[in-house]
Design a protein around this motif. Sequence first.
Motif: not given
Length: 195
Positions: A103, A161-162, A164-166, A168-169, A172, A175, A179
Amino acid sequence: MKRAEKVEDTRRKLIQAARRAFAEKGYAAVSMDDITASVGLTRGALYHTFGDKKGLLQAVVDQIDTEMASHAHAVASEAASLWDGLIAEGVAYVKMALNPEVQRIVLLDGPAVLGDPSQWPSQNNCLQMTIRTLDKLIEEGTVNPVNTEAAARLLNGAALNAALWIAASDTPEDVVDKAIEAFLWMVDGLKITKP
């Protein structure tokens, strides 16, 4: 110790020290002196080996990203079929976003300092492997005939991108399942549906 061995030893020590420091404190909070002092080297050794702190981060990201790709490929190789392997590889990559080291270094600091991850050399290697897998899946009649480079870029981009989303959450763990579910729906669209 021969010069080449000494150079490689210095490189290994700096990468190992930086990896620990970046994971613990983050790229911005770590000084070059922190890194070099922890392994008994000088700032000059870091400059000579990597050019600067950003070059050292690039080496650390390359190392971790290569480990991530190896893990994902190992998971894929255990799957019952090439199709299942493609899915397992993508899911494994997404799940690695739950690892705090991944991360912070690869998914948060890496893009902030090094730019677009899709342009990193390690990502290009993954792209080429996905293209080859899709070519084989089309050949065996599992996947609809599609431009494999376009499909591979979309699949790899979706997994990245999934992740990256996790990363930044704030939550996580909440999420990751969302995802993966969306990733699976997207991948399934490539498969030939048999009557």
